[in-house]
Design a protein around this motif. Structure first.
Motif, PDB file in Angstrom:
ATOM      1  N   GLY A  92       0.688  -1.163  -0.028  1.00  0.00           N
ATOM      2  CA  GLY A  92       0.134  -0.016  -0.149  1.00  0.00           C
ATOM      3  C   GLY A  92       0.859   1.287  -0.038  1.00  0.00           C
ATOM      4  N   ARG A  93       2.242   1.238  -0.415  1.00  0.00           N
ATOM      5  CA  ARG A  93       2.929   2.429  -0.384  1.00  0.00           C
ATOM      6  C   ARG A  93       2.820   3.189  -1.679  1.00  0.00           C
ATOM      7  NH1 ARG A  93       8.798   0.674   0.565  1.00  0.00           N
ATOM      8  NH2 ARG A  93       9.056   2.984   0.527  1.00  0.00           N
ATOM      9  N   HIS A  94       3.430   4.128  -1.728  1.00  0.00           N
ATOM     10  CA  HIS A  94       3.159   4.981  -3.155  1.00  0.00           C
ATOM     11  C   HIS A  94       3.725   4.354  -4.166  1.00  0.00           C
ATOM     12  CE1 HIS A  94       1.652   8.688  -1.216  1.00  0.00           C
ATOM     13  NE2 HIS A  94       2.369   8.498  -0.189  1.00  0.00           N
ATOM     14  N   PRO A  95       3.205   4.424  -5.400  1.00  0.00           N
ATOM     15  CA  PRO A  95       3.911   3.726  -6.525  1.00  0.00           C
ATOM     16  C   PRO A  95       5.098   4.234  -6.834  1.00  0.00           C
ATOM     17  CG  PRO A  95       2.025   5.169  -7.243  1.00  0.00           C
ATOM     18  CD  PRO A  95       1.911   5.165  -5.749  1.00  0.00           C
ATOM     19  N   VAL A  96       6.028   3.647  -7.844  1.00  0.00           N
ATOM     20  CA  VAL A  96       7.087   4.192  -8.387  1.00  0.00           C
ATOM     21  C   VAL A  96       6.938   5.254  -9.221  1.00  0.00           C
ATOM     22  CG1 VAL A  96       9.023   3.420  -9.723  1.00  0.00           C
ATOM     23  CG2 VAL A  96       8.058   1.656  -8.179  1.00  0.00           C
ATOM     24  N   SER A  97       8.008   6.249  -9.265  1.00  0.00           N
ATOM     25  CA  SER A  97       7.665   7.412  -9.825  1.00  0.00           C
ATOM     26  C   SER A  97       7.385   7.025 -11.178  1.00  0.00           C
ATOM     27  CB  SER A  97       9.023   8.340  -9.866  1.00  0.00           C
ATOM     28  OG  SER A  97       9.029   9.154 -10.674  1.00  0.00           O
ATOM     29  N   PRO A  98       6.526   7.943 -12.071  1.00  0.00           N
ATOM     30  CA  PRO A  98       6.136   7.654 -13.445  1.00  0.00           C
ATOM     31  C   PRO A  98       7.304   7.681 -14.245  1.00  0.00           C
ATOM     32  CG  PRO A  98       4.474   8.942 -12.421  1.00  0.00           C
ATOM     33  CD  PRO A  98       5.537   8.807 -11.456  1.00  0.00           C
ATOM     34  N   ARG A  99       8.420   8.584 -13.954  1.00  0.00           N
ATOM     35  CA  ARG A  99       9.562   8.899 -14.675  1.00  0.00           C
ATOM     36  C   ARG A  99      10.332   7.709 -14.854  1.00  0.00           C
ATOM     37  NH1 ARG A  99      12.629  13.861 -14.524  1.00  0.00           N
ATOM     38  NH2 ARG A  99      11.500  14.381 -13.071  1.00  0.00           N
ATOM     39  N   ILE A 100      10.282   6.784 -13.727  1.00  0.00           N
ATOM     40  CA  ILE A 100      11.035   5.298 -13.992  1.00  0.00           C
ATOM     41  C   ILE A 100      10.304   4.513 -14.511  1.00  0.00           C
ATOM     42  CG2 ILE A 100      12.270   3.793 -12.531  1.00  0.00           C
ATOM     43  CD1 ILE A 100      12.972   6.160 -10.497  1.00  0.00           C
ATOM     44  N   ALA A 101       9.011   4.275 -13.982  1.00  0.00           N
ATOM     45  CA  ALA A 101       8.148   3.055 -14.442  1.00  0.00           C
ATOM     46  C   ALA A 101       7.826   3.384 -15.792  1.00  0.00           C
ATOM     47  CB  ALA A 101       7.039   3.087 -13.488  1.00  0.00           C
ATOM     48  N   GLY A 102       7.294   4.673 -16.190  1.00  0.00           N
ATOM     49  CA  GLY A 102       6.843   4.793 -17.556  1.00  0.00           C
ATOM     50  C   GLY A 102       8.116   4.595 -18.643  1.00  0.00           C
ATOM     51  N   ALA A 103       9.197   4.798 -18.351  1.00  0.00           N
ATOM     52  CA  ALA A 103      10.462   4.668 -19.144  1.00  0.00           C
ATOM     53  C   ALA A 103      10.302   3.296 -19.607  1.00  0.00           C
ATOM     54  CB  ALA A 103      11.882   5.132 -18.420  1.00  0.00           C
ATOM     55  N   LEU A 104      10.100   2.151 -18.892  1.00  0.00           N
ATOM     56  CA  LEU A 104      10.010   0.918 -19.108  1.00  0.00           C
ATOM     57  C   LEU A 104       9.393   0.644 -20.501  1.00  0.00           C
ATOM     58  CD1 LEU A 104       9.671  -1.196 -15.910  1.00  0.00           C
ATOM     59  CD2 LEU A 104      11.748  -0.750 -17.151  1.00  0.00           C
ATOM     60  N   VAL A 105       8.255   1.240 -20.914  1.00  0.00           N
ATOM     61  CA  VAL A 105       7.400   1.276 -21.935  1.00  0.00           C
ATOM     62  C   VAL A 105       8.361   1.366 -23.196  1.00  0.00           C
ATOM     63  CG1 VAL A 105       5.411   1.797 -23.423  1.00  0.00           C
ATOM     64  CG2 VAL A 105       5.442   1.547 -20.874  1.00  0.00           C
ATOM     65  N   PRO A 106       8.965   2.684 -23.559  1.00  0.00           N
ATOM     66  CA  PRO A 106       9.702   2.791 -24.704  1.00  0.00           C
ATOM     67  C   PRO A 106      10.939   2.077 -24.834  1.00  0.00           C
ATOM     68  CG  PRO A 106       9.855   4.686 -23.411  1.00  0.00           C
ATOM     69  CD  PRO A 106       8.711   3.844 -22.689  1.00  0.00           C
ATOM     70  N   PHE A 107      11.416   1.558 -23.525  1.00  0.00           N
ATOM     71  CA  PHE A 107      12.747   0.927 -23.527  1.00  0.00           C
ATOM     72  C   PHE A 107      12.738  -0.444 -24.069  1.00  0.00           C
ATOM     73  CE2 PHE A 107      16.236   3.217 -20.798  1.00  0.00           C
ATOM     74  CZ  PHE A 107      16.024   4.450 -21.357  1.00  0.00           C
ATOM     75  N   LEU A 108      11.429  -1.045 -23.639  1.00  0.00           N
ATOM     76  CA  LEU A 108      11.118  -2.482 -24.152  1.00  0.00           C
ATOM     77  C   LEU A 108      10.455  -2.577 -25.287  1.00  0.00           C
ATOM     78  CD1 LEU A 108       9.763  -3.899 -20.596  1.00  0.00           C
ATOM     79  CD2 LEU A 108      11.880  -4.475 -21.606  1.00  0.00           C
ATOM     80  N   ALA A 109       9.853  -1.450 -25.726  1.00  0.00           N
ATOM     81  CA  ALA A 109       9.401  -1.295 -27.117  1.00  0.00           C
ATOM     82  C   ALA A 109      10.288  -1.269 -28.277  1.00  0.00           C
ATOM     83  CB  ALA A 109       8.365  -0.442 -27.304  1.00  0.00           C
ATOM     84  N   LEU A 110      11.561  -0.845 -27.911  1.00  0.00           N
ATOM     85  CA  LEU A 110      12.408  -0.559 -28.936  1.00  0.00           C
ATOM     86  C   LEU A 110      13.076  -1.860 -29.357  1.00  0.00           C
ATOM     87  CD1 LEU A 110      14.341   1.349 -30.663  1.00  0.00           C
ATOM     88  CD2 LEU A 110      15.970   1.639 -28.613  1.00  0.00           C
ATOM     89  N   PRO A 111      13.668  -2.678 -28.643  1.00  0.00           N
ATOM     90  CA  PRO A 111      14.104  -3.909 -29.193  1.00  0.00           C
ATOM     91  C   PRO A 111      13.009  -4.716 -29.847  1.00  0.00           C
ATOM     92  CG  PRO A 111      14.440  -3.903 -26.534  1.00  0.00           C
ATOM     93  CD  PRO A 111      13.847  -2.795 -27.099  1.00  0.00           C
ATOM     94  N   ALA A 112      11.786  -4.820 -29.057  1.00  0.00           N
ATOM     95  CA  ALA A 112      10.813  -5.613 -29.807  1.00  0.00           C
ATOM     96  C   ALA A 112      10.125  -5.134 -31.141  1.00  0.00           C
ATOM     97  CB  ALA A 112       9.534  -5.244 -28.602  1.00  0.00           C
ATOM     98  N   LEU A 113      10.288  -3.919 -31.203  1.00  0.00           N
ATOM     99  CA  LEU A 113      10.180  -3.380 -32.625  1.00  0.00           C
ATOM    100  C   LEU A 113      11.238  -3.609 -33.740  1.00  0.00           C
ATOM    101  CD1 LEU A 113       8.527  -1.215 -34.173  1.00  0.00           C
ATOM    102  CD2 LEU A 113      10.080   0.346 -33.691  1.00  0.00           C
ATOM    103  N   LEU A 114      12.347  -3.825 -33.048  1.00  0.00           N
ATOM    104  CA  LEU A 114      13.542  -4.229 -34.076  1.00  0.00           C
ATOM    105  C   LEU A 114      13.300  -5.739 -34.430  1.00  0.00           C
ATOM    106  CD1 LEU A 114      16.564  -2.478 -32.399  1.00  0.00           C
ATOM    107  CD2 LEU A 114      15.414  -1.772 -34.273  1.00  0.00           C
ATOM    108  N   HIS A 115      12.866  -6.437 -33.431  1.00  0.00           N
ATOM    109  CA  HIS A 115      12.827  -7.942 -33.469  1.00  0.00           C
ATOM    110  C   HIS A 115      11.821  -8.213 -34.526  1.00  0.00           C
ATOM    111  CE1 HIS A 115      13.412 -12.112 -32.655  1.00  0.00           C
ATOM    112  NE2 HIS A 115      11.979 -12.300 -32.410  1.00  0.00           N
TER     113      HIS A 115
END
Length: 242
Positions: A92-115
């Motif tokens: 029940g603690r505060h969620p991870v900062s959107p600056r960090i958690a949101g960065a996972l979306v483009p970071f993971l999408a980049l190699p998936a797009l290449l593949h």
């Protein structure tokens, strides 16, 4: 938007127990909101990322060199951040900062797009090298790294996080590391264990690195917000009915 840590003029001069209760910030007495289903889903993301990494390491002769690949780094970050997010959702603690958690979306999408979309750039340092052996485990690793983990992270962001939490400044902050990594792969291809990207591949990578954060932030601004139920049983101000 009102600040829950501030008090109104009517409650500032109140005395007695009612005044003390009125001056107490709402955040200090708010009940802990636990999300066990979100925690379980994020643990599955961690398990998928770690399983894909372990299978990739077992299928290569130099497992340590995989740490220089962008896909491995992105999935390691996904495993750590998802585990941290799961712990916070469970407690029940505060969620991870959107600056960090949101960065996972483009970071993971980049190699998936290449593949999946740009197979010509699939041999760069942004992806994991193909294994020399064949088998179910070696075939499962790319599916976990390029499909399951990115899609699960995208679903977590779309369905389990509050929209409009990403700031425009993230559009130039998030591409900083991938662009530095691209420059590193161009300057020192031997250090990554992959051939240097061609000019066409480098330009394509640069455009994808800069475009994916913009697309993510744009989607965040228009996606619908979840319906939040008001659990407060009484107003925070003083009234004769309290």
């Amino acid at each position: 938007m009102s600040d829950p840590t501030r008090t109104s003029q009517s409650t500032r001069h109140a005395t007695g127990p009612a005044g003390a209760a009125a001056r107490t910030p709402a955040a200090a007495v708010a009940p802990t909101s636990r999300h066990p289903l979100a925690a379980a889903f994020r643990l599955l993301i961690t398990a998928a990322a770690l399983t894909g990494l372990v299978l990739a390491a077992l299928g290569t002769a130099a497992p340590a060199q995989l740490l220089t690949r962008f896909t491995v780094q992105a999935n390691l970050a996904a495993a750590v951040i998802s585990a941290c997010s799961a712990h916070r959702a469970w407690t029940g603690r505060h969620p991870v900062s959107p600056r960090i958690a949101g960065a996972l979306v483009p970071f993971l999408a980049l190699p998936a797009l290449l593949h999946h979309v740009l197979p010509a750039a699939d041999t760069t340092a942004f992806t994991v090298p193909a294994t020399s052996t064949s088998g179910f485990a070696q075939a499962l690793s790319p599916q976990l790294l390029y499909t399951v983990t990115p899609l699960a992270t995208l679903a977590d962001w779309l369905l389990l996080t509050t929209p409009r939490g990403l700031r425009p400044s993230y559009a130039w902050q998030w591409p900083a590391y991938p662009l530095l990594y691209l420059a590193f792969a161009l300057a020192l291809p031997a250090a990554t264990g992959a051939p240097s990207p061609t000019v066409a591949s480098a330009v394509t990578l640069g455009l994808a690195i800069c475009t994916l954060p913009l697309v993510t932030i744009g989607i965040d601004q228009v996606r619908p917000a979840p319906r939040l139920h008001n659990n407060r049983i009484s107003p925070t101000g003083i009234s004769p009915l309290k």
